[in-house]
Design a protein around this motif. Structure first.
Motif, short mmCIF file in Angstrom:
data_model
loop_
_atom_site.label_atom_id
_atom_site.label_comp_id
_atom_site.label_asym_id
_atom_site.label_seq_id
_atom_site.Cartn_x
_atom_site.Cartn_y
_atom_site.Cartn_z
N LYS A 28 103.88 11.61 -29.59
CA LYS A 28 104.47 11.59 -28.26
C LYS A 28 105.32 10.35 -28.02
N ILE A 31 109.36 8.20 -30.94
CA ILE A 31 110.80 8.16 -30.70
C ILE A 31 111.16 7.20 -29.56
N PRO A 32 110.48 7.27 -28.42
CA PRO A 32 110.79 6.31 -27.37
C PRO A 32 110.61 4.85 -27.82
N TYR A 35 113.39 3.95 -30.23
CA TYR A 35 114.65 3.79 -29.49
C TYR A 35 114.70 2.43 -28.80
N ALA A 52 108.01 -0.96 -21.45
CA ALA A 52 109.16 -0.08 -21.64
C ALA A 52 108.72 1.36 -21.84
N ALA A 105 119.75 11.04 -25.90
CA ALA A 105 119.55 10.49 -24.56
C ALA A 105 120.65 10.96 -23.61
N TRP A 107 122.36 13.66 -23.81
CA TRP A 107 122.15 15.08 -23.56
C TRP A 107 121.12 15.27 -22.45
N VAL A 108 120.05 14.51 -22.52
CA VAL A 108 119.02 14.61 -21.49
C VAL A 108 119.58 14.19 -20.14
N ARG A 109 120.29 13.10 -20.12
CA ARG A 109 120.84 12.62 -18.85
C ARG A 109 121.80 13.64 -18.26
N ARG A 112 119.60 16.90 -17.22
CA ARG A 112 118.27 16.69 -16.66
C ARG A 112 117.95 17.70 -15.56
N HIS B 11 109.43 3.65 -11.00
CA HIS B 11 110.36 3.08 -11.96
C HIS B 11 111.76 3.59 -11.71
N GLU B 14 114.04 6.20 -13.67
CA GLU B 14 113.11 7.11 -14.35
C GLU B 14 112.75 6.57 -15.72
N ALA B 15 112.00 7.30 -16.42
CA ALA B 15 111.57 6.85 -17.74
C ALA B 15 112.69 7.00 -18.75
N CYS B 16 112.43 6.50 -19.90
CA CYS B 16 113.34 6.63 -21.03
C CYS B 16 113.71 8.10 -21.22
N PRO B 17 114.98 8.38 -21.34
CA PRO B 17 115.40 9.77 -21.53
C PRO B 17 114.75 10.39 -22.76
N LEU B 18 114.44 9.56 -23.71
CA LEU B 18 113.85 10.11 -24.93
C LEU B 18 112.40 10.51 -24.73
N SER B 19 111.75 9.93 -23.73
CA SER B 19 110.42 10.44 -23.39
C SER B 19 110.54 11.85 -22.85
N ALA B 20 111.55 12.05 -22.03
CA ALA B 20 111.80 13.39 -21.52
C ALA B 20 112.12 14.34 -22.67
N PHE B 21 112.88 13.85 -23.60
CA PHE B 21 113.27 14.69 -24.73
C PHE B 21 112.07 15.18 -25.52
N VAL B 22 111.18 14.26 -25.86
CA VAL B 22 110.03 14.67 -26.65
C VAL B 22 109.12 15.60 -25.86
N ILE B 24 110.34 17.88 -23.83
CA ILE B 24 111.04 19.15 -23.85
C ILE B 24 110.87 19.85 -25.19
#
Lengths: 123, 123
Positions: A28, A31-32, A35, A52, A105, A107-109, A112, B11, B14-22, B24
DNA sequence: CTGAATCCCCGGAGATACTG
DNA sequence: CAGTATCTCCGGGGATTCAG
């Protein structure tokens, strides 16, 4: 290429590089954390990383960092001071991921909102 | 997730976009499947996907595809034929990941040897 | 061929407490 | 501050079987 069935080669093993990738950075938090290590210019302390990658536990952070180190993606430096100071840094190899990770990143932004928050799991 | 969210501060950003990515594309197979869907030009059948994403089980493939569908990353088309035919296809949004995913794949291919195979887990 | 339904195990990962 | 050391839960995911 019209049909992707072009590849006649049987791939018994892990042909897909992305299968290898998810094995390398499984979990989980890998990757964060990675990064964060990469985008940070220079060393970063354990505490900073924990803030972070919120809300990761100490145990998880330690484990992931050790795994990244074992894979040659992070460097761990311990300073014999008190209070203790340990700094982490991305290796050159890891830094080569910067482009791809920022691509993810972005792509997510970008999507979202349109991304269905959907269920985390299926029951 | 955090059951006892004691954090007093929201925060910003929001959190790190890569947290969102993982979140998803969580799991062992989501990224390889998604990649296969994306690089495939046009629809691809269930069986083909299973062969592509190597030793994935039917159950897992089905589950992951449904999750991708629920998130708007894949389209599922059922043909009322016999024998059954079901085709999957990446959505435009998903296809925007092509660059980043190929970046990851290239990175793996480049460093496959130098990457310490390392332990999958730490004991 | 596609997929639903079961059974089941292991390991990911959170919570908490302790240490140098 | 930067870790260990436990305890525990629960869900990912494999194997197998049944169904349309």
């Amino acid at each position: 290429m019209a049909r992707s069935e072009a590849s006649p080669v049987e791939h018994p093993g892990e042909a897909c590089p992305l299968s290898a990738f998810v094995n390398i950075v499984a979990g989980k938090w890998a990757i964060p954390i990675l990064y964060r290590l990469i985008v940070t210019d220079g060393p970063i302390r354990f505490r900073e990383l924990q803030r972070a990658a919120h809300p990761i536990t100490q145990k998880e952070l330690t484990k992931q960092l050790r795994l990244l180190e074992a894979r040659g993606l992070a460097i761990r430096t311990v300073y014999a001071e008190v209070p203790p100071r340990v700094e982490y840094e991305a290796t050159p190899v890891a830094r080569e991921l910067i482009g791809a990770l920022e691509g993810l990143a972005d792509w997510v932004r970008t999507h979202r909102d349109s991304l269905a928050p959907g269920p985390a799991r299926l029951t």
